[in-house]
Design a protein around this motif. Structure first.
Motif, PDB file in Angstrom:
ATOM      1  N   MET A 126       0.177   9.572 -33.998  1.00  0.00           N
ATOM      2  CA  MET A 126      -0.446   8.279 -33.563  1.00  0.00           C
ATOM      3  C   MET A 126      -0.862   8.545 -32.156  1.00  0.00           C
ATOM      4  N   THR A 127      -2.073   7.876 -32.030  1.00  0.00           N
ATOM      5  CA  THR A 127      -2.644   8.030 -30.737  1.00  0.00           C
ATOM      6  C   THR A 127      -2.066   6.974 -29.793  1.00  0.00           C
ATOM      7  N   LYS A 128      -1.750   7.246 -28.564  1.00  0.00           N
ATOM      8  CA  LYS A 128      -0.842   5.906 -27.774  1.00  0.00           C
ATOM      9  C   LYS A 128      -2.148   5.481 -26.889  1.00  0.00           C
ATOM     10  N   ILE A 129      -1.903   4.188 -26.645  1.00  0.00           N
ATOM     11  CA  ILE A 129      -2.855   3.514 -25.567  1.00  0.00           C
ATOM     12  C   ILE A 129      -1.958   3.716 -24.184  1.00  0.00           C
ATOM     13  N   ARG A 130      -2.841   4.048 -23.629  1.00  0.00           N
ATOM     14  CA  ARG A 130      -1.945   4.225 -22.065  1.00  0.00           C
ATOM     15  C   ARG A 130      -2.921   3.971 -20.844  1.00  0.00           C
ATOM     16  N   SER A 131      -2.418   4.144 -19.866  1.00  0.00           N
ATOM     17  CA  SER A 131      -2.876   4.229 -18.637  1.00  0.00           C
ATOM     18  C   SER A 131      -3.340   3.330 -17.730  1.00  0.00           C
ATOM     19  N   THR A 132      -3.266   3.288 -16.402  1.00  0.00           N
ATOM     20  CA  THR A 132      -3.512   1.999 -15.628  1.00  0.00           C
ATOM     21  C   THR A 132      -3.337   2.468 -14.291  1.00  0.00           C
ATOM     22  N   THR A 133      -3.712   1.538 -13.368  1.00  0.00           N
ATOM     23  CA  THR A 133      -3.161   1.731 -11.970  1.00  0.00           C
ATOM     24  C   THR A 133      -2.833   0.299 -11.469  1.00  0.00           C
ATOM     25  N   VAL A 134      -1.861   0.214 -10.874  1.00  0.00           N
ATOM     26  CA  VAL A 134      -1.383  -1.098 -10.312  1.00  0.00           C
ATOM     27  C   VAL A 134      -0.739  -0.768  -8.680  1.00  0.00           C
ATOM     28  N   CYS A 135      -1.492  -1.740  -7.868  1.00  0.00           N
ATOM     29  CA  CYS A 135      -0.872  -1.347  -6.408  1.00  0.00           C
ATOM     30  C   CYS A 135      -0.780  -2.584  -5.955  1.00  0.00           C
ATOM     31  N   GLY A 189      -3.441   6.421 -11.968  1.00  0.00           N
ATOM     32  CA  GLY A 189      -4.057   6.651 -10.727  1.00  0.00           C
ATOM     33  C   GLY A 189      -3.058   6.103  -9.346  1.00  0.00           C
ATOM     34  N   SER A 190      -1.821   6.083  -9.685  1.00  0.00           N
ATOM     35  CA  SER A 190      -1.198   5.545  -8.631  1.00  0.00           C
ATOM     36  C   SER A 190      -1.074   6.341  -7.253  1.00  0.00           C
ATOM     37  N   MET A 191      -1.247   7.695  -7.497  1.00  0.00           N
ATOM     38  CA  MET A 191      -0.933   8.753  -6.258  1.00  0.00           C
ATOM     39  C   MET A 191      -2.353   8.481  -5.425  1.00  0.00           C
ATOM     40  N   TYR A 192      -3.426   8.221  -6.160  1.00  0.00           N
ATOM     41  CA  TYR A 192      -4.547   8.011  -5.645  1.00  0.00           C
ATOM     42  C   TYR A 192      -4.656   6.550  -4.491  1.00  0.00           C
ATOM     43  N   ALA A 193      -4.309   5.453  -5.487  1.00  0.00           N
ATOM     44  CA  ALA A 193      -4.166   4.114  -4.632  1.00  0.00           C
ATOM     45  C   ALA A 193      -3.217   4.252  -3.691  1.00  0.00           C
ATOM     46  N   HIS A 194      -2.139   4.824  -3.783  1.00  0.00           N
ATOM     47  CA  HIS A 194      -1.142   4.910  -2.924  1.00  0.00           C
ATOM     48  C   HIS A 194      -1.604   5.748  -1.665  1.00  0.00           C
ATOM     49  N   ALA A 195      -2.224   6.726  -1.763  1.00  0.00           N
ATOM     50  CA  ALA A 195      -2.828   7.457  -0.723  1.00  0.00           C
ATOM     51  C   ALA A 195      -3.664   6.677   0.118  1.00  0.00           C
ATOM     52  N   MET A 231      -6.969  -4.430   1.367  1.00  0.00           N
ATOM     53  CA  MET A 231      -6.430  -3.360   1.118  1.00  0.00           C
ATOM     54  C   MET A 231      -6.176  -2.792  -0.209  1.00  0.00           C
ATOM     55  N   VAL A 232      -5.746  -3.745  -1.153  1.00  0.00           N
ATOM     56  CA  VAL A 232      -5.325  -3.350  -2.335  1.00  0.00           C
ATOM     57  C   VAL A 232      -6.780  -3.162  -3.192  1.00  0.00           C
ATOM     58  N   ARG A 233      -7.566  -4.066  -3.040  1.00  0.00           N
ATOM     59  CA  ARG A 233      -8.973  -3.935  -3.495  1.00  0.00           C
ATOM     60  C   ARG A 233      -9.561  -2.734  -3.263  1.00  0.00           C
ATOM     61  N   GLU A 234      -9.674  -2.299  -2.066  1.00  0.00           N
ATOM     62  CA  GLU A 234     -10.185  -0.906  -1.668  1.00  0.00           C
ATOM     63  C   GLU A 234      -9.377   0.416  -2.213  1.00  0.00           C
ATOM     64  N   ALA A 235      -8.060   0.003  -2.200  1.00  0.00           N
ATOM     65  CA  ALA A 235      -7.230   1.237  -2.704  1.00  0.00           C
ATOM     66  C   ALA A 235      -7.628   1.411  -4.106  1.00  0.00           C
ATOM     67  N   LEU A 236      -7.664   0.389  -4.921  1.00  0.00           N
ATOM     68  CA  LEU A 236      -7.763   0.277  -6.297  1.00  0.00           C
ATOM     69  C   LEU A 236      -9.195   0.988  -6.714  1.00  0.00           C
ATOM     70  N   ASN A 237     -10.133   0.510  -5.879  1.00  0.00           N
ATOM     71  CA  ASN A 237     -11.597   1.209  -5.962  1.00  0.00           C
ATOM     72  C   ASN A 237     -11.618   2.518  -5.870  1.00  0.00           C
ATOM     73  N   ILE A 238     -11.047   2.752  -4.779  1.00  0.00           N
ATOM     74  CA  ILE A 238     -10.772   4.624  -4.530  1.00  0.00           C
ATOM     75  C   ILE A 238     -10.003   4.929  -5.732  1.00  0.00           C
ATOM     76  N   ALA A 239      -8.953   4.719  -6.192  1.00  0.00           N
ATOM     77  CA  ALA A 239      -8.576   5.154  -7.223  1.00  0.00           C
ATOM     78  C   ALA A 239      -9.544   5.346  -8.452  1.00  0.00           C
TER      79      ALA A 239
END
Length: 180
Positions: free
Chosen positions: A1-10, A131-137, A154-162
């Motif tokens: 069964m295919t999993k639904i996954r993935s997100t980025t939270v910052c 995408g957490s490592m991208y947003a964190h960096a 900062m959160v908006r820009e970090a998430l956009n970069i991720a």
């Protein structure tokens, strides 16, 4: 069964304010299943903001349990998080849940994991998901080199970069701040 996954939270605590945001993408295998998922929730009339990554059904189960703990411990966010993490680690049903949470109030930011961890993140930056490592960096760089920005900016820009880098993260962002 295919999993639904993935997100980025910052989440970022900066200059006395907290902001928590997430993208809106849910991915099924190699396809975008939904592009406007709401992964940020407000609890206790907005005094606590939560964000989740992982299986959506599992995250909702954890969110309900966290809310129960908040009610049991007179809205003490840290105590509720610790008690949830204890249950999560010990309970056979909960142990199988595949999700993580970031929770924030006006004073602090915590990461809650299924391994029984409640972490107060270094540098007052919390990031979970694909995408957490991208947003964190990005958040680290923003705190260091653009301290004039607000936590929300900062959160908006970090998430956009991720989202520019991570194929499991999109630009449909929801950002919330806890109320006093």
């Amino acid at each position: 069964m295919t999993k639904i996954r993935s997100t980025t939270v910052c989440g970022i605590y900066h200059n006395g304010e907290v902001a928590l945001g997430a993208d809106g993408q849910a991915t099924m295998d190699k396809h975008i299943a939904k592009s406007n998922v709401k992964k940020i929730r407000k609890l206790l009339d907005g005094k606590i903001v939560t964000g989740f990554a992982g299986s959506t059904a599992d995250a909702f189960t954890l969110l309900e349990r966290f809310e129960e703990k908040l009610n049991a411990y007179q809205s003490n966010m840290k105590r509720a998080a610790i008690e949830l993490a204890k249950d999560w680690r010990k309970d056979q049903y909960l142990r199988k849940l595949e999700a993580m949470m970031v929770v924030a109030n006006k004073d602090e930011l915590l990461i809650i994991s299924g391994t029984g961890d409640v972490l107060e993140p270094d540098n007052q930056i919390a990031a979970i998901g694909s995408g957490s490592m991208y947003a964190h960096a990005a958040a680290l760089a923003l705190k260091k080199h653009a301290p004039h920005l607000s936590a929300e900016e900062m959160v908006r820009e970090a998430l956009n970069i991720a989202a520019d880098i991570c194929i499991y993260t999109n630009h449909n962002l929801i950002i919330e701040k806890p109320s006093s």
